[in-house]
Design a protein around this motif. Sequence first.
Motif, PDB file in Angstrom:
ATOM      1  N   ILE A  52       0.940  -1.103   0.136  1.00  0.00           N
ATOM      2  CA  ILE A  52       0.003  -0.056   0.349  1.00  0.00           C
ATOM      3  C   ILE A  52       0.928   1.510  -0.280  1.00  0.00           C
ATOM      4  O   ILE A  52       0.214   2.426  -0.917  1.00  0.00           O
ATOM      5  N   SER A  53       2.092   1.448   0.736  1.00  0.00           N
ATOM      6  CA  SER A  53       2.977   2.607   0.999  1.00  0.00           C
ATOM      7  C   SER A  53       3.715   2.234  -0.694  1.00  0.00           C
ATOM      8  O   SER A  53       3.238   4.141  -0.857  1.00  0.00           O
ATOM      9  N   CYS A  54       3.814   1.811  -1.121  1.00  0.00           N
ATOM     10  CA  CYS A  54       4.791   1.889  -2.379  1.00  0.00           C
ATOM     11  C   CYS A  54       3.542   2.590  -3.460  1.00  0.00           C
ATOM     12  O   CYS A  54       4.129   3.092  -4.241  1.00  0.00           O
ATOM     13  N   ASN A  55       2.322   2.251  -3.983  1.00  0.00           N
ATOM     14  CA  ASN A  55       1.533   2.544  -4.193  1.00  0.00           C
ATOM     15  C   ASN A  55       1.194   3.536  -3.734  1.00  0.00           C
ATOM     16  O   ASN A  55       0.168   4.082  -4.599  1.00  0.00           O
ATOM     17  N   ALA A  56       1.028   3.968  -3.060  1.00  0.00           N
ATOM     18  CA  ALA A  56       0.272   5.065  -3.152  1.00  0.00           C
ATOM     19  C   ALA A  56      -0.332   6.068  -3.051  1.00  0.00           C
ATOM     20  O   ALA A  56       0.734   6.553  -3.382  1.00  0.00           O
ATOM     21  N   GLN A  57      -0.875   6.377  -3.385  1.00  0.00           N
ATOM     22  CA  GLN A  57      -1.385   8.236  -4.163  1.00  0.00           C
ATOM     23  C   GLN A  57      -2.104   8.782  -3.381  1.00  0.00           C
ATOM     24  O   GLN A  57      -3.697   9.186  -2.894  1.00  0.00           O
ATOM     25  N   LEU A  58      -1.468  10.199  -3.054  1.00  0.00           N
ATOM     26  CA  LEU A  58      -1.941  10.824  -2.371  1.00  0.00           C
ATOM     27  C   LEU A  58      -1.676  12.575  -3.514  1.00  0.00           C
ATOM     28  O   LEU A  58      -1.394  12.758  -4.324  1.00  0.00           O
ATOM     29  N   PRO A  59      -3.255  13.121  -2.955  1.00  0.00           N
ATOM     30  CA  PRO A  59      -3.240  14.441  -3.442  1.00  0.00           C
ATOM     31  C   PRO A  59      -1.705  15.642  -3.420  1.00  0.00           C
ATOM     32  O   PRO A  59      -1.248  15.267  -2.810  1.00  0.00           O
ATOM     33  N   LEU A  60      -2.091  16.728  -4.473  1.00  0.00           N
ATOM     34  CA  LEU A  60      -0.905  17.138  -4.171  1.00  0.00           C
ATOM     35  C   LEU A  60      -0.835  18.543  -3.211  1.00  0.00           C
ATOM     36  O   LEU A  60       0.603  18.678  -2.504  1.00  0.00           O
ATOM     37  N   ASN A  61      -1.303  18.372  -2.737  1.00  0.00           N
ATOM     38  CA  ASN A  61      -1.792  19.333  -1.317  1.00  0.00           C
ATOM     39  C   ASN A  61      -1.069  18.819  -0.331  1.00  0.00           C
ATOM     40  O   ASN A  61      -1.082  19.489   0.932  1.00  0.00           O
ATOM     41  N   THR A  62      -0.766  17.139  -0.298  1.00  0.00           N
ATOM     42  CA  THR A  62      -0.394  16.776   0.956  1.00  0.00           C
ATOM     43  C   THR A  62       1.220  17.185   1.206  1.00  0.00           C
ATOM     44  O   THR A  62       2.144  17.341   0.615  1.00  0.00           O
ATOM     45  N   ASN A  66      -2.578  21.649 -14.646  1.00  0.00           N
ATOM     46  CA  ASN A  66      -3.466  21.814 -16.135  1.00  0.00           C
ATOM     47  C   ASN A  66      -3.578  22.855 -16.741  1.00  0.00           C
ATOM     48  O   ASN A  66      -3.128  23.259 -17.790  1.00  0.00           O
ATOM     49  N   PRO A  67      -4.669  23.679 -15.880  1.00  0.00           N
ATOM     50  CA  PRO A  67      -4.709  24.407 -16.454  1.00  0.00           C
ATOM     51  C   PRO A  67      -3.707  26.140 -16.527  1.00  0.00           C
ATOM     52  O   PRO A  67      -3.334  26.599 -17.001  1.00  0.00           O
ATOM     53  N   TYR A  68      -2.351  25.537 -15.712  1.00  0.00           N
ATOM     54  CA  TYR A  68      -1.243  26.497 -16.300  1.00  0.00           C
ATOM     55  C   TYR A  68      -0.148  26.081 -16.899  1.00  0.00           C
ATOM     56  O   TYR A  68       0.754  26.718 -17.512  1.00  0.00           O
ATOM     57  N   MET A  69      -0.424  25.137 -17.710  1.00  0.00           N
ATOM     58  CA  MET A  69      -0.066  24.447 -19.242  1.00  0.00           C
ATOM     59  C   MET A  69      -0.137  25.069 -20.788  1.00  0.00           C
ATOM     60  O   MET A  69      -0.917  25.871 -20.441  1.00  0.00           O
ATOM     61  N   GLY A  70       1.852  25.735 -21.080  1.00  0.00           N
ATOM     62  CA  GLY A  70       1.531  26.467 -21.946  1.00  0.00           C
ATOM     63  C   GLY A  70       2.395  27.970 -22.130  1.00  0.00           C
ATOM     64  O   GLY A  70       3.237  27.256 -20.860  1.00  0.00           O
ATOM     65  N   ILE A  71       2.392  28.459 -23.528  1.00  0.00           N
ATOM     66  CA  ILE A  71       3.788  29.710 -22.467  1.00  0.00           C
ATOM     67  C   ILE A  71       2.971  31.053 -22.617  1.00  0.00           C
ATOM     68  O   ILE A  71       1.648  31.159 -22.932  1.00  0.00           O
ATOM     69  N   TYR A  72       3.322  31.419 -21.358  1.00  0.00           N
ATOM     70  CA  TYR A  72       2.979  32.910 -20.801  1.00  0.00           C
ATOM     71  C   TYR A  72       3.711  33.799 -21.147  1.00  0.00           C
ATOM     72  O   TYR A  72       4.999  33.869 -20.729  1.00  0.00           O
ATOM     73  N   TYR A 127      -5.757  26.367  -0.240  1.00  0.00           N
ATOM     74  CA  TYR A 127      -7.319  27.706   0.333  1.00  0.00           C
ATOM     75  C   TYR A 127      -6.944  28.336  -0.666  1.00  0.00           C
ATOM     76  O   TYR A 127      -7.866  29.482  -0.078  1.00  0.00           O
ATOM     77  N   ASP A 128      -6.079  28.847  -0.920  1.00  0.00           N
ATOM     78  CA  ASP A 128      -6.156  29.914  -1.936  1.00  0.00           C
ATOM     79  C   ASP A 128      -5.769  29.627  -3.547  1.00  0.00           C
ATOM     80  O   ASP A 128      -5.070  30.252  -4.497  1.00  0.00           O
ATOM     81  N   ASN A 129      -5.820  28.132  -4.249  1.00  0.00           N
ATOM     82  CA  ASN A 129      -5.650  27.257  -4.988  1.00  0.00           C
ATOM     83  C   ASN A 129      -4.064  28.288  -5.885  1.00  0.00           C
ATOM     84  O   ASN A 129      -4.113  28.873  -7.260  1.00  0.00           O
ATOM     85  N   TYR A 134       5.362  31.590  -6.132  1.00  0.00           N
ATOM     86  CA  TYR A 134       3.732  31.271  -6.459  1.00  0.00           C
ATOM     87  C   TYR A 134       2.751  31.564  -7.715  1.00  0.00           C
ATOM     88  O   TYR A 134       2.856  32.947  -8.161  1.00  0.00           O
ATOM     89  N   LEU A 135       2.825  30.840  -8.315  1.00  0.00           N
ATOM     90  CA  LEU A 135       2.169  31.216  -9.178  1.00  0.00           C
ATOM     91  C   LEU A 135       0.248  31.003  -8.658  1.00  0.00           C
ATOM     92  O   LEU A 135       0.025  29.859  -8.120  1.00  0.00           O
ATOM     93  N   LYS A 136      -0.639  31.915  -9.983  1.00  0.00           N
ATOM     94  CA  LYS A 136      -1.946  31.096  -9.280  1.00  0.00           C
ATOM     95  C   LYS A 136      -2.876  32.010 -10.149  1.00  0.00           C
ATOM     96  O   LYS A 136      -2.773  32.929 -11.139  1.00  0.00           O
ATOM     97  N   LYS A 137      -3.933  31.119 -10.628  1.00  0.00           N
ATOM     98  CA  LYS A 137      -4.382  31.019 -11.848  1.00  0.00           C
ATOM     99  C   LYS A 137      -5.461  32.389 -11.853  1.00  0.00           C
ATOM    100  O   LYS A 137      -6.593  32.336 -10.914  1.00  0.00           O
ATOM    101  N   ILE A 138      -5.671  33.750 -12.344  1.00  0.00           N
ATOM    102  CA  ILE A 138      -6.626  34.542 -12.498  1.00  0.00           C
ATOM    103  C   ILE A 138      -7.018  33.706 -13.890  1.00  0.00           C
ATOM    104  O   ILE A 138      -8.790  34.513 -12.798  1.00  0.00           O
ATOM    105  N   ASN A 139      -7.008  33.744 -14.070  1.00  0.00           N
ATOM    106  CA  ASN A 139      -9.114  33.051 -15.736  1.00  0.00           C
ATOM    107  C   ASN A 139      -8.258  32.776 -16.778  1.00  0.00           C
ATOM    108  O   ASN A 139      -6.385  31.847 -16.394  1.00  0.00           O
TER     109      ASN A 139
END
Length: 190
Positions: free
Chosen positions: A19-29, A48-54, A122-124, A143-148
């Motif tokens: 179980i510990s070898c295959n544990a899938q945890l969320p990104l905010n762990t 995914n929403p952050y991917m691209g060229i900015y 808590y603030d994405n 720190y990156l934050k999606k605005i739109n």
Amino acid sequence: MKNTFFKILFVTGLISGFISCNAQLPLNTLMENIPQDAHVKDLNNELNPYMGIYKANYQGREITLYITKVENKLEKSVDKTYYLDALVIKYIVKSSSGVILQDTQNVILQNNAITSHRVRSYDNTIILYYEGTNCSVGWGNIYLKKINATQISWLYKPDDVILTPSKCPGNPDLTIYLPETENPLIFTKQ
């Protein structure tokens, strides 16, 4: 009786190890809650929403970010190894006259690497770690934050240390080209 006890103990150990070898945890762990060999996954497609060229302009410089997602990136800390779905940022910084000051698109070395290591739910906000330039100058968090759908905000907090020349051999460029701002800088998707 002892044989049965040891068999149960052995099977329980195998199951918990599996179980510990295959544990899938969320990104905010939190780091301290990630077991050895776990997979910190982008279970909710938060990256995914952050991917691209900015692009953004700051103090006469044009900064282009190339943001991609890497799945199962091997991470090694002092006491454990685990896998992480992460954003990786490569970038180009140009002067106002178009001269390339720094280009990390084809750099494989550790310096200049920017990789996400946590999502603050808590603030994405995506928190990334910047390795710094030569001799780790400028290392710190971004720190990156999606605005739109087409804009992200950028806030870079360097923990730069001015090294003496003897601690940084040769004549390396110790300039931090990434934009350091008091307030978030807005990048627009291209």
